[in-house]
Scaffold this motif. Structure first.
Motif, PDB file in Angstrom:
ATOM      1  N   LEU A  41      11.338   7.334  -8.129  1.00 37.49           N
ATOM      2  CA  LEU A  41      12.378   8.207  -8.672  1.00 37.49           C
ATOM      3  C   LEU A  41      12.118   9.653  -8.268  1.00 37.49           C
ATOM      4  N   GLU A  74      11.351   8.995 -15.400  1.00 39.65           N
ATOM      5  CA  GLU A  74      12.413   8.115 -15.878  1.00 39.65           C
ATOM      6  C   GLU A  74      13.311   8.900 -16.831  1.00 39.65           C
ATOM      7  N   GLU A  91      17.243   3.993 -11.164  1.00 39.47           N
ATOM      8  CA  GLU A  91      16.348   4.015 -12.311  1.00 39.47           C
ATOM      9  C   GLU A  91      16.124   2.608 -12.850  1.00 39.47           C
TER      10      GLU A  91
END
Length: 176
Positions: free
Chosen positions: A61, A66, A134
């Protein structure tokens, strides 16, 4: 995000939703006498998604963070329903890591199945919020960290149970 990642996210999301739906139905009694073989099918199918995540390159990511989600739903009622449905075959023994920790550990199928469901639900929440990358990151991370082990352990236990019901039969004409 590439089409390849979008395709993988869509496939895993489909497997995840199918697993959760199937597990919920089986916990509610829809499987009847076929509950164990149907659970075996559910775990095998979601394990396919896990192996695809394991074979894919690492999902990273941006910022390696997150995005926050609200609290995940409580799935303890599902675990309790599965435990009741599985009864005496809920408890089994497993070796957690055959390379690092060879101690036999007590496990419960109901715990394994709901641990898998919990991780899949968390990723589905990202996916349904329009964040497929995600979702992939979470599913891949949690596959290696938790749900892959629980699915593998449950698969072995369920396969053994189904095999016992098919192979451990008294031969015709034999008295017990």
């Amino acid at each position: 995000m590439s089409d390849e990642w979008n395709d993988l996210a869509a496939r895993v999301a489909g497997h995840a939703q199918n697993f959760i739906d199937g597990l919920t139905r089986l916990a509610g009694g829809e499987g009847g006498d076929a509950t164990l073989p149907l659970l075996l099918v559910e775990v095998a199918q979601v394990s396919l998604a896990g192996t695809q995540l394991g074979a894919a390159q690492d999902v990273i990511l941006q910022g390696n963070v997150e995005p926050a989600l609200s609290e995940d739903p409580d799935i303890d009622p599902l675990r309790t329903a599965l435990a009741a449905r599985l009864g005496p075959v809920d408890d089994y023994a497993e070796v957690f890591d055959p390379y690092k920790d060879t101690v036999v550990t007590p496990y419960r199928l109901s715990d394994d199945l709901t641990a898998v469901a919990a991780d899949l639900i968390h990723g589905l929440r990202h996916y349904q919020a329009g964040r497929p990358l995600e979702a992939l990151w979470w599913w891949q991370y949690s596959y290696f960290n938790t749900w892959g082990n629980h699915a593998g352990a449950a698969l072995r236990a369920l396969q053994a149970l189904v095999a016992h019901t098919r192979l451990d039969v008294v031969e015709e004409g034999t008295t017990v």
